[in-house]
Design a protein around this motif. Structure first.
Motif, mmCIF file in Angstrom:
data_model
loop_
_atom_site.group_PDB
_atom_site.id
_atom_site.type_symbol
_atom_site.label_atom_id
_atom_site.label_comp_id
_atom_site.label_asym_id
_atom_site.label_seq_id
_atom_site.Cartn_x
_atom_site.Cartn_y
_atom_site.Cartn_z
ATOM 1 N N ARG A 77 -15.346 -72.573 24.616
ATOM 2 C CA ARG A 77 -14.708 -72.335 23.319
ATOM 3 C C ARG A 77 -15.471 -71.324 22.467
ATOM 4 N NH1 ARG A 77 -15.942 -77.928 19.896
ATOM 5 N NH2 ARG A 77 -18.192 -77.661 19.773
ATOM 6 N N GLU A 78 -16.642 -70.880 22.953
ATOM 7 C CA GLU A 78 -17.443 -69.924 22.177
ATOM 8 C C GLU A 78 -16.714 -68.595 22.025
ATOM 9 O OE1 GLU A 78 -21.403 -69.299 23.736
ATOM 10 O OE2 GLU A 78 -21.641 -71.454 24.090
ATOM 11 N N MET A 79 -16.729 -68.073 20.804
ATOM 12 C CA MET A 79 -16.127 -66.753 20.577
ATOM 13 C C MET A 79 -17.046 -65.695 21.191
ATOM 14 S SD MET A 79 -13.392 -67.459 18.892
ATOM 15 C CE MET A 79 -12.830 -65.982 18.066
ATOM 16 N N GLY A 80 -16.480 -64.758 21.904
ATOM 17 C CA GLY A 80 -17.276 -63.726 22.591
ATOM 18 C C GLY A 80 -17.281 -63.993 24.086
ATOM 19 N N PRO A 81 -18.038 -65.023 24.539
ATOM 20 C CA PRO A 81 -18.019 -65.312 25.980
ATOM 21 C C PRO A 81 -16.800 -66.116 26.420
ATOM 22 C CG PRO A 81 -20.008 -66.201 24.900
ATOM 23 C CD PRO A 81 -19.064 -65.785 23.832
ATOM 24 N N GLY A 82 -16.178 -66.828 25.499
ATOM 25 C CA GLY A 82 -15.205 -67.854 25.868
ATOM 26 C C GLY A 82 -13.773 -67.412 26.073
ATOM 27 N N VAL A 83 -12.917 -68.417 26.229
ATOM 28 C CA VAL A 83 -11.515 -68.166 26.613
ATOM 29 C C VAL A 83 -10.695 -67.431 25.543
ATOM 30 C CG1 VAL A 83 -11.176 -69.985 28.315
ATOM 31 C CG2 VAL A 83 -10.979 -70.547 25.887
ATOM 32 N N TRP A 84 -11.145 -67.496 24.297
ATOM 33 C CA TRP A 84 -10.341 -66.869 23.241
ATOM 34 C C TRP A 84 -10.378 -65.348 23.324
ATOM 35 C CZ3 TRP A 84 -7.140 -70.228 21.734
ATOM 36 C CH2 TRP A 84 -7.518 -71.579 21.587
ATOM 37 N N ASP A 85 -11.314 -64.795 24.076
ATOM 38 C CA ASP A 85 -11.392 -63.330 24.191
ATOM 39 C C ASP A 85 -10.527 -62.773 25.316
ATOM 40 O OD1 ASP A 85 -13.610 -64.034 22.425
ATOM 41 O OD2 ASP A 85 -14.205 -61.940 22.644
ATOM 42 N N CYS A 86 -9.831 -63.647 26.034
ATOM 43 C CA CYS A 86 -8.913 -63.183 27.091
ATOM 44 C C CYS A 86 -7.796 -62.356 26.461
ATOM 45 C CB CYS A 86 -8.324 -64.393 27.822
ATOM 46 S SG CYS A 86 -6.946 -63.992 28.918
ATOM 47 N N VAL A 87 -7.490 -61.202 27.052
ATOM 48 C CA VAL A 87 -6.433 -60.336 26.501
ATOM 49 C C VAL A 87 -5.073 -60.611 27.147
ATOM 50 C CG1 VAL A 87 -7.906 -58.448 25.723
ATOM 51 C CG2 VAL A 87 -7.106 -58.477 28.093
ATOM 52 N N LYS A 88 -5.023 -61.565 28.065
ATOM 53 C CA LYS A 88 -3.761 -62.003 28.677
ATOM 54 C C LYS A 88 -3.040 -60.864 29.414
ATOM 55 C CE LYS A 88 -3.191 -65.330 24.927
ATOM 56 N NZ LYS A 88 -3.213 -66.636 25.547
ATOM 57 N N CYS A 89 -3.812 -60.077 30.152
ATOM 58 C CA CYS A 89 -3.239 -58.919 30.833
ATOM 59 C C CYS A 89 -2.737 -59.255 32.242
ATOM 60 C CB CYS A 89 -4.254 -57.791 30.919
ATOM 61 S SG CYS A 89 -5.670 -58.191 31.961
ATOM 62 N N PHE A 90 -3.100 -60.429 32.760
ATOM 63 C CA PHE A 90 -2.687 -60.885 34.094
ATOM 64 C C PHE A 90 -3.275 -60.066 35.241
ATOM 65 C CE2 PHE A 90 0.093 -63.263 31.457
ATOM 66 C CZ PHE A 90 0.470 -64.385 32.170
ATOM 67 N N GLU A 91 -4.296 -59.241 34.941
ATOM 68 C CA GLU A 91 -4.971 -58.504 36.018
ATOM 69 C C GLU A 91 -5.595 -59.496 37.004
ATOM 70 O OE1 GLU A 91 -5.279 -55.345 36.874
ATOM 71 O OE2 GLU A 91 -5.222 -54.051 35.101
ATOM 72 N N CYS A 92 -6.132 -60.604 36.485
ATOM 73 C CA CYS A 92 -6.815 -61.577 37.351
ATOM 74 C C CYS A 92 -5.828 -62.245 38.306
ATOM 75 C CB CYS A 92 -7.557 -62.609 36.517
ATOM 76 S SG CYS A 92 -6.560 -63.502 35.312
ATOM 77 N N ALA A 93 -4.650 -62.586 37.769
ATOM 78 C CA ALA A 93 -3.643 -63.239 38.619
ATOM 79 C C ALA A 93 -3.190 -62.284 39.716
ATOM 80 C CB ALA A 93 -2.457 -63.672 37.772
ATOM 81 N N GLU A 94 -3.075 -61.009 39.351
ATOM 82 C CA GLU A 94 -2.618 -60.006 40.306
ATOM 83 C C GLU A 94 -3.671 -59.762 41.385
ATOM 84 O OE1 GLU A 94 0.542 -58.686 39.671
ATOM 85 O OE2 GLU A 94 0.345 -58.007 41.735
ATOM 86 N N ALA A 95 -4.942 -59.818 40.979
ATOM 87 C CA ALA A 95 -6.033 -59.446 41.900
ATOM 88 C C ALA A 95 -6.408 -60.565 42.872
ATOM 89 C CB ALA A 95 -7.277 -59.060 41.090
ATOM 90 N N CYS A 96 -6.085 -61.802 42.535
ATOM 91 C CA CYS A 96 -6.575 -62.934 43.333
ATOM 92 C C CYS A 96 -5.923 -62.974 44.716
ATOM 93 C CB CYS A 96 -6.305 -64.246 42.603
ATOM 94 S SG CYS A 96 -6.876 -65.679 43.550
ATOM 95 N N PRO A 97 -6.727 -62.955 45.790
ATOM 96 C CA PRO A 97 -6.144 -62.995 47.138
ATOM 97 C C PRO A 97 -5.797 -64.412 47.591
ATOM 98 C CG PRO A 97 -8.514 -62.762 47.294
ATOM 99 C CD PRO A 97 -8.190 -62.792 45.830
ATOM 100 N N LYS A 98 -6.147 -65.411 46.783
ATOM 101 C CA LYS A 98 -5.901 -66.806 47.169
ATOM 102 C C LYS A 98 -4.898 -67.505 46.254
ATOM 103 C CE LYS A 98 -8.355 -68.228 50.129
ATOM 104 N NZ LYS A 98 -8.235 -68.122 51.605
ATOM 105 N N ASP A 99 -4.211 -66.745 45.415
ATOM 106 C CA ASP A 99 -3.209 -67.295 44.487
ATOM 107 C C ASP A 99 -3.756 -68.415 43.604
ATOM 108 O OD1 ASP A 99 -1.344 -65.524 45.435
ATOM 109 O OD2 ASP A 99 -0.570 -66.905 46.957
ATOM 110 N N VAL A 100 -4.983 -68.223 43.130
ATOM 111 C CA VAL A 100 -5.586 -69.231 42.242
ATOM 112 C C VAL A 100 -5.001 -69.142 40.828
ATOM 113 C CG1 VAL A 100 -7.756 -69.864 41.102
ATOM 114 C CG2 VAL A 100 -7.715 -69.461 43.561
ATOM 115 N N ASP A 101 -4.477 -67.982 40.456
ATOM 116 C CA ASP A 101 -3.903 -67.775 39.122
ATOM 117 C C ASP A 101 -4.929 -68.095 38.023
ATOM 118 O OD1 ASP A 101 -2.143 -67.326 37.030
ATOM 119 O OD2 ASP A 101 -1.308 -69.352 37.097
ATOM 120 N N PRO A 102 -6.015 -67.324 37.946
ATOM 121 C CA PRO A 102 -7.052 -67.633 36.947
ATOM 122 C C PRO A 102 -6.525 -67.692 35.512
ATOM 123 C CG PRO A 102 -7.867 -66.029 38.522
ATOM 124 C CD PRO A 102 -6.403 -66.176 38.793
#
Lengths: 317, 327
Positions: free
Chosen positions: B205-230
């Motif tokens: 929950r920390e601002m800076g390192p934490g989840v609130w800084d995600c820009v929701k671009c879905f690059e991670c979901a696209e890149a994952c070869p195991k369909d983990v959907d980060p």
């Protein structure tokens, strides 16, 4: 009677901070003979933030929006990438989970609605490409954009996650004579355009630019994130992402940028001064909504396309 | 039947750099006939074995489970031992493929990168089960199928780093944990046997390192070869923070909650009010230059002109009946 008719889900931004998007969408649709029925009953899609707070509520509200397109027996079109993704993600979850669908429908029944899953949900960009057709669009051009280098900025939520978009841009081919397995084959609507949008090398916007006879700019940032969804909580991150994309387009001789997403537009258009400070370089680049660009090539008056509302002066008009 | 092998002549433009001897990176081009069953890892092997023995890359299991051989091809993160080459030729409609390391700025040699930051950030989120285990248990610890399903396939992550090095926030914010790390935090938070959920949520929950800084671009979901959907797991961590009453009152949480307030009032999002609600009345002042520019262009809707959804009563009914999360 219009050949093409859709229920238009405007989203919130086109009703407020980007009025020019709604103006230009309606003007272009009218010019192309596409009938749009506004879903005035619709609510906000949650923009991927309500989902962080209350996932079930966002599902119910998005399902309700789709219900109104279903009641009209129309497919829905969106004009915001984030609205598109949130709506199609809701559709995907409900269509693939009967239990979740019945939980949502239990709530919707309280207001006399039922989500059935009969309406497709597509962005206006793909409705123009797939349903109207690029060749037909090219025939309508009266003011070709030959003199301009135009940078396409795709926006994340129209191109990622690609498997979801690909699935929802497919139609089932009707069972042919004699039936058989081939009758059930799913045909990607984008098949003639690179077999669906490749998120690492998207082409749809570039093909529209070419149909309008503009020159499409080749630059690395066209499929990158503008940072919009972290604007408030992580402004430095957002500014760096916006600035990198703007400068990349400028350094590749773009005369203007075009985007199908009003949220990308807000970052790219309104924030150029603050982004320039973060990046330490001047940034002046006109940013157009997709229907504004199409409208100019179709000969629609700039005023009707709402160009007076753009913050980055579109001085080339 | 012909036994002739069907191949395509392809060109591989390959990123080369040795941190010990090179000042600048350079590209070397290799041409070869490639069969339809060949994987990217086969090409890496052939470059080393047939063209240049100094060419360096990581490889280990060859079965898509160790995550060692990840690189980028034409910008697309791939697990070399899973990715078919002809498929890439089809996707990119080209006979020239660019082979690059996952992150150029972390290159040690050719395709090999230094993943120190990736592992250090992992370690901070306790990527293991924290539980008091009886050394002499009398019966097994049971996890029901339903409880196991709550992991949502987060345990499929092989820590290849494809999502991490594709994440644009990692590139501009060095302290940001990253999608693989959040997926791993979710994996153990969702495990009914684990006792460190609170500790992990305090970190994410920390601002800076934490989840609130995600820009929701879905690059991670696209890149994952195991369909983990980060990014799906990042959203789940957001949800957990609210559900566990651990969401702090800050600009990010108010931003999420503000949507509900607005929807109840107007059906639509009141954009101006959302900024004020999220930032606070004083905080909103920093947006003044942009607000003035927008006002001049007719892009600010005044409160008395705020549009409302038709059938707002329906929306209010649904919010009241469906919303259970408190803040």
């Amino acid at each position: 009677m219009a050949e093409l008719k859709y229920a238009l889900y405007t989203g919130c931004t086109a009703r407020e901070s980007t009025p020019e998007l709604l103006m230009s969408t309606l003007a272009v649709a009218k010019k192309l003979g596409i009938e749009l029925v506004l879903l005035d009953e619709a609510s906000c899609c949650g923009a991927s933030h309500l989902q962080d707070f209350d996932d079930f509520l966002s599902l119910v509200l998005n399902a309700r929006n789709i219900c109104y397109a279903e009641k009209q027996e129309l497919n829905m079109v969106t004009i915001c990438n984030t609205c598109q993704l949130n709506t199609v993600m809701t559709k995907e979850r409900l269509d693939s989970d009967e239990n979740l669908k019945s939980q949502v429908n239990e709530k919707l029944a309280e207001v006399g609605l039922e989500y059935k899953g009969t309406s497709s949900v597509r962005h206006f960009l793909y409705a123009i490409i797939d349903d109207y057709g690029l060749d037909k669009l090219a025939e309508q051009v009266v003011k070709p954009l030959d003199d301009f280098n135009i940078a396409a900025f795709y926006g994340c939520h129209n191109i990622r996650p690609s498997h979801l978009h690909r699935k929802h841009n497919r139609v089932e081919r009707g069972v042919g004579e004699g039936g058989g397995e081939e009758g059930f084959e799913e045909v990607p609507l984008m098949s003639k355009y690179n077999d669906g949008e490749n998120p690492y090398n998207p082409t749809s916007l570039d093909r529209i630019i070419e149909a309008l006879r503009g020159k499409s700019v080749d630059y690395d940032s066209k499929n990158k994130c503008c940072g919009f969804h972290a604007d408030l909580q992580a402004p430095h991150t957002a500014h760096k992402l916006t600035g990198t994309a703007l400068l990349d387009a400028i350094d590749n001789n773009a005369d203007m940028m075009v985007t199908p997403c009003p949220l990308c537009h807000l970052n790219m258009d309104v924030k150029q001064d603050s982004v320039a400070k973060e990046m330490g370089r001047d940034i002046k680049l006109p940013i157009l909504h997709l229907p504004q660009l199409i409208g100019l090539a179709l000969g629609i008056e700039p005023q009707e396309l709402g160009l007076q509302h753009n913050v980055s002066e579109p001085t080339f008009v | 039947m012909s036994s002739e092998r069907i191949t395509k002549k392809l060109t591989f433009k390959t990123f080369r750099f040795n941190a010990e001897t090179d000042f600048l990176p350079y590209f070397k081009t290799y041409e070869m006939e490639v069969g339809k069953d060949e994987l990217v890892l086969d090409i890496l092997n052939r470059i080393k074995w047939e063209f240049d023995g100094s060419f360096s890359y990581r490889r280990s299991c060859r079965h898509g489970i160790c995550g060692s051989c990840s690189i980028k091809v034409n910008g697309k993160p791939v697990l070399s031992c899973k990715q078919n080459v002809w498929e890439l030729v089809d996707i990119f409609d080209t006979d020239t493929l660019l082979l690059e390391p996952q992150s150029r700025k972390r290159v040690v040699k050719d395709m090999i990168i230094d993943k120190k930051d990736f592992w250090e950030k992992h370690a901070k989120l306790k990527p293991y089960l924290v539980a008091e285990i009886d050394e002499h248990p009398k019966e097994e610890i049971k996890v029901s199928p339903h409880e196991a399903e709550q992991l949502l396939e987060a345990d499929y992550c092989i820590q290849c780093g494809n999502c991490y090095y594709a994440c644009p926030v990692v590139e501009v914010n060095e302290e940001y944990f990253g999608p693989a790390q959040f997926a791993k935090a979710y994996r153990f938070n969702a495990d009914v046997r684990d006792n460190a959920k609170t500790e992990r949520l305090e970190k994410v929950r920390e601002m800076g390192p934490g989840v609130w800084d995600c820009v929701k671009c879905f690059e991670c979901a696209e890149a994952c070869p195991k369909d983990v959907d980060p990014i799906g797991k990042i959203t789940k961590l957001h949800n957990q923070l609210f559900e566990e009453g651990m969401a702090q009152d800050n600009v990010a949480t108010r931003h999420a909650v503000g949507f509900k307030h607005s929807i109840v009032k107007h059906g639509l999002l009141d954009e101006g009010e959302l900024v004020r609600y999220s930032e606070g009345t004083l905080g909103v002042m920093k947006h003044l230059p942009e607000a003035i520019a927008m006002f001049k262009k007719g892009k600010i809707v005044m409160p008395w002109n705020m549009p409302k959804s038709e059938k707002l009563d329906e929306i209010k009914t649904l919010v009241k009946s469906s919303s259970k999360v408190k803040f």
